[in-house]
Design a protein around this motif. Structure first.
Motif, PDB file in Angstrom:
ATOM      1  N   GLU A   1      34.591  47.588  42.419  1.00 46.66           N
ATOM      2  CA  GLU A   1      35.977  47.070  42.458  1.00 46.66           C
ATOM      3  C   GLU A   1      36.632  47.410  43.793  1.00 46.66           C
ATOM      4  O   GLU A   1      37.314  46.590  44.393  1.00 46.66           O
ATOM      5  CB  GLU A   1      36.799  47.673  41.309  1.00 46.66           C
ATOM      6  CG  GLU A   1      36.607  46.925  40.010  1.00 46.66           C
ATOM      7  CD  GLU A   1      37.447  47.497  38.880  1.00 46.66           C
ATOM      8  OE1 GLU A   1      38.630  47.808  39.095  1.00 46.66           O
ATOM      9  OE2 GLU A   1      36.900  47.619  37.776  1.00 46.66           O
TER      10      GLU A   1
ATOM     11  N   ASP B   1      37.735  44.666  46.916  1.00 44.61           N
ATOM     12  CA  ASP B   1      39.064  44.533  47.519  1.00 44.61           C
ATOM     13  C   ASP B   1      38.953  44.417  49.043  1.00 44.61           C
ATOM     14  O   ASP B   1      39.671  43.650  49.682  1.00 44.61           O
ATOM     15  CB  ASP B   1      39.938  45.763  47.178  1.00 44.61           C
ATOM     16  CG  ASP B   1      40.397  45.750  45.727  1.00 44.61           C
ATOM     17  OD1 ASP B   1      40.250  44.699  45.064  1.00 44.61           O
ATOM     18  OD2 ASP B   1      40.889  46.795  45.259  1.00 44.61           O
TER      19      ASP B   1
ATOM     20  N   GLU C   1      46.771  51.507  49.034  1.00 47.10           N
ATOM     21  CA  GLU C   1      47.311  50.200  49.459  1.00 47.10           C
ATOM     22  C   GLU C   1      47.113  49.976  50.960  1.00 47.10           C
ATOM     23  O   GLU C   1      46.951  50.914  51.716  1.00 47.10           O
ATOM     24  CB  GLU C   1      48.819  50.152  49.167  1.00 47.10           C
ATOM     25  CG  GLU C   1      49.183  50.358  47.716  1.00 47.10           C
ATOM     26  CD  GLU C   1      48.581  49.310  46.800  1.00 47.10           C
ATOM     27  OE1 GLU C   1      48.579  48.113  47.182  1.00 47.10           O
ATOM     28  OE2 GLU C   1      48.086  49.667  45.729  1.00 47.10           O
TER      29      GLU C   1
END
Ligand code: NAP
Length: 248
Positions: free
Chosen positions: A199, A203, A90
């Motif tokens: 992917e 991001d 994150e």
């Protein structure tokens, strides 16, 4: 024939590498994936690909047990081990005081521990047979792990890639002084794959823009070519997708 084992190979850069290697029918390809259904899908799509189910967060004992399948797939062992599986985590591009710091254990466990376990469990198979080729261990690192040429904050991800660069250096240095000629002449590479629209890359591109990003296919074409360029002289080095030396 060359035998390859690639971790995290069901999508993204790992899958694109498989697609390139698959073009040569003589290549023996083993892919690690996280679960049985993913393994079955991959084998259905690429019938010559063998699969091993393992999660990078699994214990070393599980790695050791799962990797025993390699003997069934290729009794002479493998020639090239590619530690590709990884997570971004994150807040990779946030300011450091905003980081979600509880994720460090997970990201480090997968991106560093997973590589260490892959290498240790893969070692007996990588160095099983002297077939006249230099055995290769490729670690998918990232520019995000550089400290000398610092670019962007990358939270746990950047820290994990800096750590895995250290691990790769250790392995390369250890191997240089090995009493086993096959190990001594092996090649360990820290590979930045470029900015790639997987992917994970998508991001990042969503935040920084996608101008510098290439497709997974373009990336894999370059990385597979590089596999034949690297020699013992490159061991312990950190290289970009064009084979240019990167700053640690
Ligand atoms: N994309 C870029 O621009 C870029 C730039 C620099 C470095 N890299 C590095 O390149 C490598 C591949 O990245 P990518 O862009 O292809 O990412 P991706 O599309 O997100 O694919 C990641 C792969 O790793 C696997 N994986 C994730 N966590 C795992 C776990 N706990 N156990 C086993 N497998 C796991 C995923 O499997 P699941 O499908 O099961 O999740 C997937 O196969 C990574 O090491 C990444 O850090 C990428």
């Amino acid at each position: 024939m060359a035998a390859y084992l690639i971790t995290g190979a069901n999508r993204g850069i790992g899958l694109a590498i498989i697609e390139q290697l698959y073009k040569d029918e003589k290549n023996l390809i083993i892919a690690t994936v996280r679960n049985q259904s993913t393994a079955e899908n991959l084998e259905k799509q690429y019938p010559r690909v063998k699969t091993i189910v393992i999660n990078m967060a699994d214990s070393y004992a599980k790695f050791e047990s799962a990797f025993k399948l390699i003997d069934q797939f290729t009794p002479h062992g493998i020639d090239c081990l590619i530690a590709n599986a990884g997570v971004l985590g994150e807040d990779a591009l946030f300011e450091s005081q905003l980081y979600d710091v509880d994720q460090y254990l997970d990201v480090m466990n997968i991106n560093v521990g997973g590589v260490a376990k892959t290498y240790k469990a893969g070692f007996p198979y990588l160095f099983k047979t002297d077939n006249g080729v230099s055995k290769k261990f490729i670690i998918m690192s990232s520019v995000a792990g550089t400290t000398g040429g610092f670019v962007l904050g990358a939270n746990a991800y950047g820290a994990s890639k800096a750590a895995v660069n250290h691990l790769g250096k250790q392995i390369a240095e250890d191997n240089k002084s090995s009493g086993n000629e096959l190990v001594k002449n092996s090649i360990t590479i820290l590979q930045h794959p470029g900015h790639v629209l997987s992917e994970m890359g998508a991001d990042v591109a969503a935040i920084v823009g996608d101008e510098k990003f290439v497709s997974t296919e373009e990336c894999a074409i370059k990385l597979v070519k590089l596999l034949n360029v690297f020699t013992v002289a490159h061991t312990g080095g950190f290289f970009d997708e064009n084979g240019e030396t990167m700053i640690f």
